[in-house]
Design a protein around this motif. Structure first.
Motif, PDB file in Angstrom:
ATOM      1  N   ARG A  51      64.528  37.254  35.333  1.00  0.00           N
ATOM      2  CA  ARG A  51      64.219  36.831  36.692  1.00  0.00           C
ATOM      3  C   ARG A  51      65.476  36.256  37.334  1.00  0.00           C
ATOM      4  N   GLY A  52      65.508  36.351  38.647  1.00  0.00           N
ATOM      5  CA  GLY A  52      66.648  35.836  39.394  1.00  0.00           C
ATOM      6  C   GLY A  52      66.254  35.703  40.854  1.00  0.00           C
ATOM      7  N   HIS A  53      67.231  35.521  41.690  1.00  0.00           N
ATOM      8  CA  HIS A  53      66.983  35.358  43.126  1.00  0.00           C
ATOM      9  C   HIS A  53      67.672  36.474  43.884  1.00  0.00           C
ATOM     10  N   ILE A  54      66.881  37.243  44.612  1.00  0.00           N
ATOM     11  CA  ILE A  54      67.448  38.296  45.450  1.00  0.00           C
ATOM     12  C   ILE A  54      67.916  37.660  46.752  1.00  0.00           C
ATOM     13  N   LEU A  55      69.070  38.095  47.217  1.00  0.00           N
ATOM     14  CA  LEU A  55      69.677  37.535  48.412  1.00  0.00           C
ATOM     15  C   LEU A  55      69.874  38.655  49.423  1.00  0.00           C
ATOM     16  N   THR A  56      69.280  38.490  50.585  1.00  0.00           N
ATOM     17  CA  THR A  56      69.377  39.497  51.634  1.00  0.00           C
ATOM     18  C   THR A  56      69.804  38.831  52.935  1.00  0.00           C
ATOM     19  N   LEU A  57      70.158  39.651  53.899  1.00  0.00           N
ATOM     20  CA  LEU A  57      70.458  39.155  55.243  1.00  0.00           C
ATOM     21  C   LEU A  57      69.215  39.315  56.102  1.00  0.00           C
ATOM     22  N   MET A  58      68.840  38.254  56.767  1.00  0.00           N
ATOM     23  CA  MET A  58      67.658  38.302  57.622  1.00  0.00           C
ATOM     24  C   MET A  58      67.884  39.296  58.749  1.00  0.00           C
ATOM     25  N   ASP A  59      66.969  40.240  58.873  1.00  0.00           N
ATOM     26  CA  ASP A  59      67.076  41.260  59.908  1.00  0.00           C
ATOM     27  C   ASP A  59      66.336  40.816  61.164  1.00  0.00           C
ATOM     28  N   LYS A  60      66.810  41.271  62.301  1.00  0.00           N
ATOM     29  CA  LYS A  60      66.207  40.937  63.601  1.00  0.00           C
ATOM     30  C   LYS A  60      64.739  41.363  63.650  1.00  0.00           C
ATOM     31  N   SER A  61      64.400  42.498  63.012  1.00  0.00           N
ATOM     32  CA  SER A  61      63.020  42.979  63.033  1.00  0.00           C
ATOM     33  C   SER A  61      62.087  42.074  62.227  1.00  0.00           C
ATOM     34  N   VAL A  62      62.659  41.270  61.343  1.00  0.00           N
ATOM     35  CA  VAL A  62      61.863  40.332  60.541  1.00  0.00           C
ATOM     36  C   VAL A  62      61.772  38.989  61.251  1.00  0.00           C
ATOM     37  N   SER A  63      62.911  38.543  61.801  1.00  0.00           N
ATOM     38  CA  SER A  63      62.928  37.267  62.532  1.00  0.00           C
ATOM     39  C   SER A  63      64.110  37.251  63.489  1.00  0.00           C
ATOM     40  N   GLU A  64      63.832  37.272  64.771  1.00  0.00           N
ATOM     41  CA  GLU A  64      64.903  37.213  65.760  1.00  0.00           C
ATOM     42  C   GLU A  64      65.633  35.874  65.689  1.00  0.00           C
TER      43      GLU A  64
END
Length: 166
Positions: A51-64
């Motif tokens: 197990r670990g932590h996935i790191l993504t960039l918040m997309d505008k379509s998910v949260s402006e």
């Protein structure tokens, strides 16, 4: 302030290098780890953890409001399902990290933290989680082809039996 911060960071790194069984004696131990040894340890931790932590960039379509901000959340993975040690993750499109990934598949991080004690105790003090190895893998993510999804899910469920009902 910048000099003070640099000094504090340097001091913190220096303090982690102090080793002695006698609390009144300060001995500095310089330990260098080769890239090969570090990679070997990382592979061992990846194999042991699951197990670990996935790191993504918040997309505008998910949260402006939070577009471009980093987003991280814990996920299970299996490193036993691919011949090259790539991590296999089982994620739902309902998950915020999965929705972010669809828009930034070439900019994904995954942090893995050792769940076992890999370090010798410091003096008479047991090792703490912060002293344990941890690292972040950076790369891209690809969807498992539909033709291999059943095999991938079966392998993933062997690593994480609790995932079978998902």
């Amino acid at each position: 302030m910048k000099k003070l911060l640099t000094l504090l960071i340097s001091t913190l790194f220096l303090l982690t290098s102090i080793v002695s069984s006698n609390p009144n004696e300060v001995v500095f131990e310089t330990t260098y780890q080769t890239v090969e040894k570090a990679a070997e340890l990382c592979r061992k931790i990846v194999s042991d953890s699951g197990r670990g932590h996935i790191l993504t960039l918040m997309d505008k379509s998910v949260s402006e409001e939070f577009e471009g901000f980093p987003f991280g959340i814990m996920e299970y993975y299996s490193d036993k399902c691919t011949p090259n040690g790539n991590l296999l993750l089982f994620m739902s499109s309902l998950q915020m990290s999965a929705r972010n990934m669809h828009h930034h598949m070439d900019k994904v991080g995954f942090t893995v933290t050792a769940l076992k004690d890999y370090n010798k105790p410091f003096g008479n003090h047991p090792s703490t989680p912060v002293q344990q190895p941890r690292f972040t893998l950076l790369g891209n993510i690809t969807k498992v082809p539909e033709s291999k999804s059943q095999l991938a899910m079966s392998c993933f469920a062997n690593t994480h039996p609790e995932a079978k009902p998902w």
